[in-house]
Design an enzyme around this catalytic site. Structure first.
Site, PDB file in Angstrom:
ATOM      1  N   GLU A 266      12.098  -4.241  -3.687  1.00  0.00           N
ATOM      2  CA  GLU A 266      11.078  -4.622  -4.655  1.00  0.00           C
ATOM      3  C   GLU A 266      11.604  -4.492  -6.072  1.00  0.00           C
ATOM      4  OE1 GLU A 266       7.032  -3.015  -6.650  1.00  0.00           O
ATOM      5  OE2 GLU A 266       7.425  -2.332  -4.603  1.00  0.00           O
TER       6      GLU A 266
ATOM      7  N   THR B 179       4.866   7.700  -7.493  1.00  0.00           N
ATOM      8  CA  THR B 179       6.203   7.329  -7.075  1.00  0.00           C
ATOM      9  C   THR B 179       6.691   8.239  -5.952  1.00  0.00           C
ATOM     10  OG1 THR B 179       6.543   6.759  -9.350  1.00  0.00           O
ATOM     11  CG2 THR B 179       8.478   6.836  -7.967  1.00  0.00           C
TER      12      THR B 179
ATOM     13  N   GLY C 241       0.830  -1.212   0.000  1.00  0.00           N
ATOM     14  CA  GLY C 241       0.000   0.000   0.000  1.00  0.00           C
ATOM     15  C   GLY C 241       0.853   1.246   0.000  1.00  0.00           C
ATOM     16  N   TYR C 242       1.408   1.567  -1.143  1.00  0.00           N
ATOM     17  CA  TYR C 242       2.186   2.804  -1.248  1.00  0.00           C
ATOM     18  C   TYR C 242       1.390   3.881  -1.998  1.00  0.00           C
ATOM     19  CZ  TYR C 242       6.290  -0.090  -0.131  1.00  0.00           C
ATOM     20  OH  TYR C 242       7.183  -0.928   0.475  1.00  0.00           O
TER      21      TYR C 242
END
Lengths: 266, 332, 377, 317
Positions: free
Chosen positions: D161, D53, D45-46
């Site tokens: 990631e 970004t 959950g960014y």
């Protein structure tokens, strides 16, 4: 002839200014990945001075360095050039010191090494530019010192040093054991041969911790500092340069001459 | 040592005269002593130097300690450290200043170590922290790329000061001061250093440090022939020739004309930097110049950031044409 | 495989960097581009004294017993320095061919002299047909008693103008396949009948036309086996390509650094041009490109030094590195603008060498085709 | 689908473990590491509607209330959130602090009251999600690392990631499939693999796959040596996502008209992989941080280029 050389690992002083940054919170320089570590150049000259004596008279060269995360490919360089032994005072307790606490630790290590006729240091390190560690070691060990040497010659129980002065040099003689700080006037340092480089693989550094050299914890590293850093900053350069133009380089030169006469500089 | 008081200057004497750096130190020391409302003393060490005392007083000292002995004729570390130790322990100054000279850089750290205090070498600014009465010492570090401000709690606070960083007072011969003669008390057997010979490099023309015009060549000069050309130009401009470190290391120019962090410090009226990139290590020796003129073919060279006038181009073409034009204009 | 050099190799590399910065400044490189000999003798001698000319040879031939990884560490720095001179032709092409194929006598006679800097050699393979295929070799050598008579013209022969010996690959037999019937002759350059013409080249490196007009060579001067030079030659070329890739890696890395340094310094529109995302992107792409060159080359070198099959890896390294070096130097010119294009600058040296490196010993297309074969296509 | 599970797996696994190892308290390690080892699913959950970004702009609030946080706000593109139990969440714990400073990392339970997960569909047909938080209570012990340090922790998570995304085997699988296809398929009576253009293309793609493999291995090497990977980790991500698009695009050209046939369709070749890749792979140049932004990161961190100056613009409400 037993010789000891003290060397310091520093960020390459030849790195461009654009890669130089300071962290104002910690008053330290921020390492940039593109700037490599090297042996402080005057210390390389100190190594060269010792090697020259070894070439002429034979003997053993022990190199000592102090710090943490000392890169083996940096600090082992003197071994590739012909030094015999490398001792690393590698412990977090050793770092953050000033000239005095650094000299205290190095002197303790030198005492542990025991036998020595000559100690060499660079005239100053390329980062702190402090220029005191050599004199402090000599004082702690109670031996004579000669600063800023451009030539060192060992003669039976004595050492003859050409010491750089403002307008030339002095030839100074002191009995050994003695400590010499070496300057760039010594001249070019040698390069390692391929065989020398490969042979250094077999010479593993000896690591000493504070307890190994009997150093009092309160006197080494940051704990032993006498000098406090209040601030570290970069000076601002704000000169406005007037570029003198012209069709050709010759025209530019003539225009410069005219300009300098006009503003009465010449 | 809570009773340490006053500022002491280690005064260097050459050929029976007070050196420029000694005059500058006395000027700086006077100001510090005034800020502290304490005394300014001077320590004169040597052989046949007692007659310097009045001059030191004229330049601002209140009290002069003279240690005059034949054994002290040449600077020798062991002898001088012993003398400094003796006088400092007797006088207990709060601050001890020396020049960043051949002597100062050798003597200061060793004396400080013996006195169980700290030292800072090659300072360019000195201030008093009024709250603690501590000396705040500014010094270039990282080859001149940065400045550090240091202080210390141990006494005396020892520092050496770079040439031309401080300003001397106008000498006042009517000033009054006290002269104290101190016996050197040296044991000749304890002095192990021998000065066998002093070699002074020959200098032709004007002395670099005193020249009002300096023409300096850098790495880009490419060889000893180029320096001959610069000498000609310097002659025309009645100036002296300097060099950055690489040409000296390469043997194109004598070591004695090296300007920079590890060489000489100059501050002429006009400084013409030819094929000099402007590295901090070099600028440390010339940034006090009043007018810097840069000639370099790299328009992005750092030297242009310090210069008043600049020419972007090949020095090999520029220098002869410049010299010719200067001669032409001079003859008018 | 390691992605870093070991400590000693790092020391070798750093030492070489400092040595070349001092002994091989760009002014010397430019001078050598114009110079007919193209090899500063002092520099060659000093490299010999440091043990670099014999690094890859065994100790018994005056060498340093170094391995392929040691060699590429040094080669990277040669590429960074734009080192002029006959290292590739003498030490690698000729020396390695002799090391792997020569008689004990030939090895003892020649290799120590190469390592000692006393002999310059070159290898003459290519001809006017401009191809590295066996079918392109038309120079003939005909047996005549105890000798062979070589006749024909070799082209793009590196450093022949200063060579003491030329290893000439000549056709001694018309076999079923073009690979059959090729032989390597060690020819003294001063032998009557040899004419050498220096060609003017993009990168100022020394390529020559070598005309053999009825040149007599003793049978004793055959290196390796009669009629069977092609296979061994390919093996040597494979090894040389790895070294050549490393040289290009060093050059590409430097071109990238020059561009980045300039971008940090150069102010336009009141800010360093290096703060514009468009420059970030050019630099980032080049960083990935150069790293790709490095790792492909390191992998090829590692497999080679471990004695593992590495034809695929070498083909990939040579194809990628040649083209990526060219891209990187072209990017450098883009970032530097006019300054990079002047002869005073350095970028053009890399731009020139990138292309000559790409074309030498087979270009990207050549090696992609080689790779396609290796992939079974 | 050959790669989709891998894609989701890469986004949801493998990131949290190392971060909890590095930043978690002993209790958190005890609680979460076994759950992760047992296969607990996390969704990331960014991203938010106003924060892509640039994580520093995120607005989801975590307000302190006793020993809990109360979460309010919305996350977007939360791939796998409809199947996952936990949400690995960057939330603003202190709105007063400068935007980089007030963010913390929190693990939220996606089955807690007040959480709504709704479906979003990408052009490739992949499912992703929006997640809405309406007064959702999370214990403060679910915060990983110190309060306000979420930005730094997230950066290391994103680096992991981005590296992780690059280690996928499928570009190699696809290129191998294409090489096989070219060998077996004849056009005008000749195998495609004899066409010089196709040989060059496939050799180049095969080289690209090797470079990707080497980038991934170098990253692992750097992690082992504890080196700074913040600028080299994105190499894999950028290279792989763009290579994927090249493979799909050039694969289509090699396969010609057959390339456009979906899996399951009559005459479909290579199980429709290339057709699916062509659609899916476009996403990959902006998932896990846009490649454009990553290039700036690489140049500034790796080569020391200056950052683009930030414009002094007010933060949108």
């Amino acid at each position: 002839m037993n010789m000891i050389v003290c060397i310091k690992q520093v960020l390459d002083p030849e790195a461009p200014l654009s890669s130089f940054k300071i962290d104002p919170a910690t008053n330290t320089m921020v390492p940039v990945t593109s700037v490599p570590f090297v042996i402080s150049p005057f210390d390389e000259q100190a190594v060269e001075a010792a090697l020259k004596i070894k070439d002429a008279k034979g003997g053993k060269i022990t190199v000592i360095s102090l710090g943490v995360n000392l890169l083996r490919d940096v600090v082992k360089k003197p071994l590739s050039l012909g030094a015999d032994e490398l001792i690393l005072l590698e412990d977090p307790a050793f770092i953050g010191g000033d000239s005095w606490s650094t000299a205290y630790a190095l002197a303790a290590a030198i005492k542990k090494v025991g036998q020595f006729d000559l100690i060499f240091c660079g005239r100053q390190a390329a980062d702190s530019d402090s220029g005191q560690v050599g004199a402090c070691i000599a004082e702690i060990l109670g031996i004579p010192q000669v600063s800023v040497a451009k030539k060192v010659e060992a003669i039976d129980g004595k050492v003859k040093v050409d010491k750089v002065t403002t307008d030339g040099y002095e030839v100074v003689e002191v009995p050994t054991p003695a400590l010499i700080t070496v300057s760039n006037e010594l001249g070019e340092v040698r390069f390692a041969t391929f065989k020398g480089t490969m042979a250094s693989k077999k010479k593993e550094p000896i690591i000493w911790k504070p307890a190994d050299i009997g150093a009092e914890p309160a006197k080494i590293g940051a704990a032993g500092r006498r000098i406090k850093t209040r601030k570290l900053f970069q000076p601002v350069r704000d000169s406005k340069c007037e570029i003198i133009g012209g069709e050709t380089d010759e025209d530019k030169a003539a225009n410069l001459a005219k300009k300098l006469v006009e503003v009465k500089l010449i | 040592m809570a009773d340490n008081k006053g500022v002491m200057i280690f005064v260097e004497v050459i050929d029976g005269k007070l050196t420029n750096i000694a005059q500058e130190l006395l000027g700086a020391g006077r100001k510090l002593a005034n800020d502290l409302s304490e005394e300014l003393s001077a320590l004169i060490v040597g052989s046949g130097v007692a007659n310097i005392a009045p001059e030191a007083i004229a330049y601002g000292a209140d009290k002069i300690y003279v240690v005059d002995a034949p054994l002290l004729k040449d600077y020798r570390t062991d002898a001088y450290v012993a003398v400094v130790e003796k006088v400092v322990k007797q006088v207990n100054p709060r601050i001890l200043l020396l020049g960043q000279t051949t002597i100062g850089r050798d003597l200061a750290p060793r004396a400080a170590c013996r006195l169980i205090t700290g030292a800072i070498l090659d300072c360019i600014a000195l201030d008093i922290d009024t709250a603690t009465k501590q000396l705040l010492i500014t010094k270039p570090v990282y080859g001149g790329n940065a400045r550090a401000v240091y202080s210390m709690e141990t006494l005396p606070q020892v520092a050496t000061v770079r040439a031309k960083a401080m300003t001397a007072l106008v000498p006042d011969s009517s000033r009054k001061g006290q002269v104290v003669i101190v016996d050197a008390g040296l044991d000749p057997a304890a002095i192990k250093t021998n000065v066998l010979q002093k070699v002074v490099a020959e200098t032709t023309g004007i002395k670099l440090e005193d020249a009002s015009v300096v023409v300096t060549g850098g790495r880009g000069i490419g060889g000893p022939e180029g320096f001959k050309q610069l000498e000609e130009l310097a002659k025309v401009l009645k100036g002296a020739v300097g060099a950055t470190r690489p040409p000296c290391d390469a043997g194109w120019a004598p070591d004695t004309i090296q300007i920079g962090l590890t060489g000489k410090i100059v501050s002429p009226y006009v400084y013409i930097a030819v094929a000099v990139s402007g590295a901090s290590q070099h600028m440390a020796g010339c940034s006090g110049s009043k007018n810097i003129i840069a000639i370099n073919r790299d328009a992005e060279a750092a030297i242009f950031k310090e210069a008043r006038f600049g020419v972007v181009g090949d020095w090999k073409k520029i220098i002869p044409a410049f010299e010719a034009k200067v001669k032409e204009l001079q003859s008018k | 495989m390691d992605f870093d050099y070991n400590d000693e190799q790092k020391m070798l590399k750093q030492g070489a960097r400092e040595f070349f910065e001092k002994e091989c400044p760009k002014s010397l490189v430019k001078q050598m581009m114009e110079d007919e000999k193209g090899n500063p003798p002092e520099l060659w001698k000093k490299m010999s004294q440091l043990g670099w000319l014999g690094l890859i040879y065994p100790e018994k031939y005056g060498g340093g017993d170094g391995n392929m990884i040691d060699l590429i560490a040094l080669e990277e720095e040669m590429g960074r320095a734009c080192l002029p001179g006959p290292f590739l032709s003498t030490v690698l092409l000729s020396g390695l061919f002799i090391l792997h194929n020569g008689s004990e006598e030939q090895k003892k006679e020649i290799l120590p002299k190469i390592a000692g800097g006393q002999l310059i050699l070159t290898l003459a393979l290519t001809e006017q047909s401009d191809s590295y295929e066996a079918s392109a070799v038309s120079v003939e050598a005909k047996a005549e008693k105890d000798d062979y008579i070589i006749d024909g013209t070799k082209l793009f022969v590196p450093d022949a103008q200063i060579a003491d010996y030329i290893i000439c690959i000549a056709r001694t037999k018309k076999g079923d396949k073009p690979e059959d019937g090729l032989t390597a002759f060690l020819v003294d350059r001063k032998t009557p009948g040899i004419t050498i013409t220096l060609l003017k080249t993009l990168a100022g490196d020394k390529l020559c036309e070598v005309v053999f007009n009825k040149v007599k060579v003793s049978k004793k001067n055959i290196i390796g086996k009669l009629d069977q030079a092609w296979g061994p030659l390919q093996q040597t070329l494979q090894q040389v390509k790895i070294a050549q890739c490393a040289e290009m890696v060093g050059g590409a890395q430097r071109a990238l650094e020059l561009a980045a340094d300039h971008a940090k310094k150069r102010i336009q529109f009141d800010r360093p041009i290096g703060s514009f995302p468009v420059i970030h992107h050019l630099i980032a792409n080049a960083m990935m490109d150069v790293d790709a060159c490095k790792f492909l080359t390191y992998e090829a070198a590692w497999k080679f030094s471990e004695g593992m099959p590495c034809a695929k890896e070498i083909a990939m390294a040579k194809a990628w590195t040649g083209e990526a070096y060219q891209r990187t130097a072209a990017m450098g010119h883009q970032v530097l603008g006019g300054i990079g294009y002047t002869l005073d600058g350095e970028m053009h040296l890399y731009f020139r060498r990138a292309k000559s490196g790409e074309l030498t010993l087979g270009d990207g297309k050549f090696h992609r085709e080689a790779l396609a074969k290796e992939l079974g296509m | 689908m050959l790669w989709a599970p891998g894609l989701l797996g890469g986004l949801t696994g493998g990131v949290q473990g190392p971060i909890i190892m590095q930043h978690g308290t002993p209790e958190q390690k005890k609680e979460w590491l076994p759950k992760i080892a047992a296969g607990a699913q996390f969704a990331l959950g960014y991203t938010e509607p106003n924060a892509g970004t640039d994580l520093a702009s995120l607005q989801i609030r975590a307000a302190k209330d006793g020993n809990d946080y109360i979460l309010n706000g919305q996350k977007m593109f939360s791939t796998g959130a409809h199947n996952a139990r936990y949400h690995w969440l960057a939330a603003r714990t202190n709105p007063e602090m400068p935007k980089h400073k007030g963010v913390s990392m929190i693990i939220a339970d996606l089955t807690a009251p007040g959480v709504t997960v709704t479906k979003l569909t990408t052009i490739a047909g992949d499912r992703t999600n929006e997640v809405f938080y309406d007064n959702v209570r999370v214990p403060q012990t679910n915060r990983i690392g110190p309060e306000g340090e979420g930005w730094n922790i997230t950066r290391s998570a994103l680096a992991a990631e981005r590296g992780d995304l690059g280690t996928f085997p499928w570009p190699k699988i696809l290129v191998d499939e294409l090489i096989q296809y070219a060998k077996e398929t004849k056009r005008n009576g000749k195998p495609l693999s004899e066409d010089p253009q196709i040989r060059q293309t496939l050799a180049q793609l095969s080289m690209d796959v090797s470079v990707l493999r080497l980038f991934g291995r170098r990253l692992n090497y750097m992690i082992e040596k504890n080196q700074d990977i913040s600028w080299s980790a994105p190499f894999s991500k950028i290279f792989e996502s763009e290579l994927s698009q090249r493979i799909a695009n050039q694969g289509m050209n090699i396969m010609g008209l057959y390339g456009q046939l979906e899996q399951g369709s009559k005459y479909a070749k290579l199980k429709g992989h290339i057709e699916l890749a062509y659609l899916t792979m476009v996403v990959r140049s902006f998932g896990g941080g846009s490649n454009l932004r990553l290039r700036s990161d690489i140049a500034t961190r790796g080569m020391g280029l200056p950052r683009e100056p930030q414009l002094a613009m007010p933060v949108k409400k």
